[in-house]
Design a protein around this motif. Sequence first.
Motif, PDB file in Angstrom:
ATOM      1  N   ARG A  26       0.849  -1.214  -0.102  1.00  0.00           N
ATOM      2  CA  ARG A  26       0.117   0.161   0.060  1.00  0.00           C
ATOM      3  C   ARG A  26       1.012   1.176  -0.017  1.00  0.00           C
ATOM      4  O   ARG A  26       0.579   2.373  -0.557  1.00  0.00           O
TER       5      ARG A  26
ATOM      6  N   GLN B   6       2.306   1.830  -3.640  1.00  0.00           N
ATOM      7  CA  GLN B   6       0.980   2.270  -4.223  1.00  0.00           C
ATOM      8  C   GLN B   6       1.031   3.800  -4.154  1.00  0.00           C
ATOM      9  O   GLN B   6       0.698   4.436  -5.157  1.00  0.00           O
TER      10      GLN B   6
ATOM     11  N   ILE C  50      -7.622   5.112  -3.690  1.00  0.00           N
ATOM     12  CA  ILE C  50      -7.960   4.549  -2.546  1.00  0.00           C
ATOM     13  C   ILE C  50      -8.464   5.716  -1.650  1.00  0.00           C
ATOM     14  O   ILE C  50      -8.651   6.899  -2.258  1.00  0.00           O
TER      15      ILE C  50
ATOM     16  N   SER D 207      -6.891   5.849   4.052  1.00  0.00           N
ATOM     17  CA  SER D 207      -5.838   4.637   3.536  1.00  0.00           C
ATOM     18  C   SER D 207      -4.214   5.131   3.473  1.00  0.00           C
ATOM     19  O   SER D 207      -3.484   4.593   3.835  1.00  0.00           O
TER      20      SER D 207
END
Length: 204
Positions: A16, A19, A47, A51
């Motif tokens: 994550r 990303q 997202i 997040s």
Amino acid sequence: MPYRRPPAVQARLDARRDQVLEAAVRLLSREGYAGCSVAAIAAEAGISAGSVYQSFSGKAELAAALFRALAAREVAAVTDAAAGPGTAGERVAAAVETFAARALQSPRRAFALLAEPVDPAVDTERLVFRRAFRDVFAVLIAAGVASGELPAQTPESTAAALVGAVSESLVGPLADGDAASGDVVPALITFSLRALGGHVAADA
């Protein structure tokens, strides 16, 4: 004992984070730091803003991490160019050419790395970035002095001045949208070799 996340959980968190950073790289390349709000980066990554905060404590930490990621790529490219064959002067020329050409190929991103007003955390990273480039050039200059190719000088001081001059010379074209000028890179190479006291073919 301190809590350790299970490997699978840590892998998801690392993915994550990557990303988010890649989304931030894309956005900065288009909009600069001014367009890199947490909400905009989250939208680019597909997202939620919440997040993003699972990976970074806030915009300052995210911006600093983004700068480090981008700077590392540029330093690696210049280091590779400096490691090529040739004399110290030829290797300095290759490093300057790589530094300048990559900046001119992505002017918005390069301006963000070199000169765009940023948070203090990013300014701190910018100093680290310049010192990394200084160290690459200092090694080449020291080799040139040791071989007698270049006149005696303090490699670190000359390298710092060279990085500052080349960076400053690029800021104008990057900010003015004149990055496509074909004269910029050759002129910087010529300047760099003259500044070091090396041979410039055009002077012969």
